[in-house]
Scaffold this motif. Structure first.
Motif, mmCIF file in Angstrom:
data_model
loop_
_atom_site.group_PDB
_atom_site.id
_atom_site.type_symbol
_atom_site.label_atom_id
_atom_site.label_comp_id
_atom_site.label_asym_id
_atom_site.label_seq_id
_atom_site.Cartn_x
_atom_site.Cartn_y
_atom_site.Cartn_z
ATOM 1 N N GLY A 36 0.825 -1.207 0.000
ATOM 2 C CA GLY A 36 0.000 0.000 0.000
ATOM 3 C C GLY A 36 0.857 1.253 0.000
ATOM 4 N N GLY A 37 1.959 1.232 0.743
ATOM 5 C CA GLY A 37 2.892 2.360 0.743
ATOM 6 C C GLY A 37 3.545 2.546 -0.610
ATOM 7 N N ASN A 38 3.884 1.428 -1.267
ATOM 8 C CA ASN A 38 4.470 1.512 -2.604
ATOM 9 C C ASN A 38 3.506 2.174 -3.583
ATOM 10 O OD1 ASN A 38 6.801 0.277 -1.744
ATOM 11 N ND2 ASN A 38 6.253 -1.737 -2.513
ATOM 12 N N LEU A 39 2.228 1.840 -3.481
ATOM 13 C CA LEU A 39 1.227 2.464 -4.349
ATOM 14 C C LEU A 39 1.201 3.971 -4.133
ATOM 15 C CD1 LEU A 39 -1.729 -0.054 -3.934
ATOM 16 C CD2 LEU A 39 -0.403 0.326 -5.994
ATOM 17 N N PHE A 40 1.233 4.377 -2.882
ATOM 18 C CA PHE A 40 1.197 5.802 -2.549
ATOM 19 C C PHE A 40 2.427 6.520 -3.106
ATOM 20 C CE2 PHE A 40 2.230 9.247 0.424
ATOM 21 C CZ PHE A 40 1.100 10.022 0.285
ATOM 22 N N TYR A 41 3.615 5.960 -2.859
ATOM 23 C CA TYR A 41 4.851 6.583 -3.349
ATOM 24 C C TYR A 41 4.909 6.598 -4.868
ATOM 25 C CZ TYR A 41 6.634 6.527 1.401
ATOM 26 O OH TYR A 41 6.797 6.722 2.742
ATOM 27 N N LEU A 42 4.425 5.560 -5.495
ATOM 28 C CA LEU A 42 4.450 5.481 -6.947
ATOM 29 C C LEU A 42 3.607 6.581 -7.573
ATOM 30 C CD1 LEU A 42 5.794 3.602 -8.957
ATOM 31 C CD2 LEU A 42 3.708 2.275 -9.021
ATOM 32 N N ARG A 43 2.440 6.828 -7.015
ATOM 33 C CA ARG A 43 1.599 7.897 -7.546
ATOM 34 C C ARG A 43 2.246 9.259 -7.314
ATOM 35 N NH1 ARG A 43 -4.396 5.694 -6.021
ATOM 36 N NH2 ARG A 43 -4.189 3.813 -7.265
ATOM 37 N N GLY B 132 -0.453 -1.128 -11.123
ATOM 38 C CA GLY B 132 -1.252 -2.346 -11.234
ATOM 39 C C GLY B 132 -0.539 -3.553 -10.642
ATOM 40 N N TYR B 133 0.780 -3.621 -10.848
ATOM 41 C CA TYR B 133 1.566 -4.732 -10.309
ATOM 42 C C TYR B 133 1.532 -4.733 -8.781
ATOM 43 C CZ TYR B 133 5.592 -7.436 -8.835
ATOM 44 O OH TYR B 133 6.416 -8.321 -8.193
ATOM 45 N N PHE B 134 1.766 -3.566 -8.177
ATOM 46 C CA PHE B 134 1.772 -3.509 -6.716
ATOM 47 C C PHE B 134 0.388 -3.773 -6.133
ATOM 48 C CE2 PHE B 134 5.796 -0.989 -7.134
ATOM 49 C CZ PHE B 134 6.598 -1.927 -6.503
ATOM 50 N N GLU C 36 -0.543 -6.757 -3.619
ATOM 51 C CA GLU C 36 -1.266 -6.502 -2.370
ATOM 52 C C GLU C 36 -2.493 -7.407 -2.264
ATOM 53 O OE1 GLU C 36 -3.774 -2.932 -0.208
ATOM 54 O OE2 GLU C 36 -2.332 -2.399 -1.760
ATOM 55 N N ARG C 37 -3.224 -7.555 -3.353
ATOM 56 C CA ARG C 37 -4.417 -8.411 -3.332
ATOM 57 C C ARG C 37 -4.056 -9.871 -3.116
ATOM 58 N NH1 ARG C 37 -8.372 -5.975 -8.051
ATOM 59 N NH2 ARG C 37 -8.910 -4.057 -6.925
ATOM 60 N N PHE D 67 -2.657 -17.844 -5.454
ATOM 61 C CA PHE D 67 -3.686 -16.807 -5.496
ATOM 62 C C PHE D 67 -3.619 -15.961 -6.771
ATOM 63 C CE2 PHE D 67 -2.610 -17.564 -1.016
ATOM 64 C CZ PHE D 67 -3.811 -18.137 -0.633
ATOM 65 N N VAL D 68 -2.616 -16.206 -7.617
ATOM 66 C CA VAL D 68 -2.478 -15.457 -8.875
ATOM 67 C C VAL D 68 -3.584 -15.844 -9.845
ATOM 68 C CG1 VAL D 68 -0.949 -15.056 -10.855
ATOM 69 C CG2 VAL D 68 0.002 -15.222 -8.579
ATOM 70 N N LYS D 69 -4.105 -17.045 -9.714
ATOM 71 C CA LYS D 69 -5.105 -17.545 -10.666
ATOM 72 C C LYS D 69 -6.422 -16.774 -10.605
ATOM 73 C CE LYS D 69 -6.496 -21.109 -7.434
ATOM 74 N NZ LYS D 69 -6.456 -22.504 -7.117
ATOM 75 N N TYR D 70 -6.676 -16.079 -9.504
ATOM 76 C CA TYR D 70 -7.923 -15.323 -9.398
ATOM 77 C C TYR D 70 -7.846 -14.079 -10.275
ATOM 78 C CZ TYR D 70 -8.430 -18.282 -5.299
ATOM 79 O OH TYR D 70 -8.499 -19.363 -4.460
ATOM 80 N N VAL D 71 -8.917 -13.788 -10.990
ATOM 81 C CA VAL D 71 -8.943 -12.676 -11.938
ATOM 82 C C VAL D 71 -8.645 -11.345 -11.247
ATOM 83 C CG1 VAL D 71 -10.441 -11.371 -13.497
ATOM 84 C CG2 VAL D 71 -10.498 -13.846 -13.515
ATOM 85 N N ASP D 72 -9.183 -11.143 -10.059
ATOM 86 C CA ASP D 72 -8.976 -9.881 -9.340
ATOM 87 C C ASP D 72 -7.513 -9.637 -8.987
ATOM 88 O OD1 ASP D 72 -11.661 -9.547 -9.477
ATOM 89 O OD2 ASP D 72 -12.052 -9.854 -7.346
ATOM 90 N N ASN D 73 -6.689 -10.673 -9.017
ATOM 91 C CA ASN D 73 -5.287 -10.549 -8.620
ATOM 92 C C ASN D 73 -4.338 -10.438 -9.807
ATOM 93 O OD1 ASN D 73 -6.260 -10.833 -6.051
ATOM 94 N ND2 ASN D 73 -5.653 -12.952 -5.828
ATOM 95 N N LYS D 74 -4.856 -10.312 -11.010
ATOM 96 C CA LYS D 74 -4.013 -10.170 -12.204
ATOM 97 C C LYS D 74 -3.627 -8.704 -12.388
ATOM 98 C CE LYS D 74 -4.949 -14.383 -14.058
ATOM 99 N NZ LYS D 74 -3.972 -15.386 -13.938
#
Length: 161
Positions: free
Chosen positions: A45-52, A92-94, A98-99, A125-132
């Protein structure tokens, strides 16, 4: 002689205790594992914040430099679009990571302490669509931000020429 025997018994006792401790999982071990997973989720979550923050800073910097020119070159503007896309993919990767760790957290949360393997592997858990990654790039928290940046970049490219 007696000291050697006592030392041998103590070593055997310690080894048995270590083996017994490593095979018996407790609720405290489960809490520690969940805390470790939560730490990873917080870092993502911190990575997402810093990335933006970095994406806004770089884009604003390039636009400020280009605003000084009467007729800016097209190459820096295309570079700006490419940088925006790169940050979008990273975001999207981070979020996907996180998911996946949230799914691991939920999996560990439901298990009994003796059934936990204490792995931090999220491959199942990568197989779930929401985690792609691509799915996460178009999540409701990410796509409006980057679409607006790309729209501004396209507008500047269109009006610069």
């Amino acid at each position: 002689m007696l000291d050697n025997v006592n030392a041998s018994i103590a070593m055997i006792s310690c080894e048995e205790y270590t083996v017994r401790m490593s095979t018996q999982s407790t609720a405290e071990d489960k809490r520690a594992h969940l805390a470790m997973i939560q730490g990873v989720i917080n870092r993502m979550g911190g990575n997402l914040f810093y990335l933006r923050g970095w994406s806004i800073a770089i884009i604003a910097g390039v636009l400020a430099i280009l605003s000084q020119k009467a007729h800016p070159d097209a190459l820096p503007l295309y570079f700006l679009g490419a940088i925006t896309m790169l940050f979008w993919v990273y975001d999207g990767y981070f979020l996907a990571q996180e998911r996946q760790f949230r799914a691991l957290y939920d999996d560990v949360r439901i298990k009994k302490p003796e059934d936990i393997d204490y792995s931090m592997d999220t491959k199942k858990f990568v197989k779930y669509v929401d985690n792609k990654v691509v799915w996460c790039m178009f999540s409701k928290t990410i796509w409006p931000f980057y679409i607006s940046l790309l729209s501004a970049t396209v507008y500047i490219i269109a009006t610069a020429g």
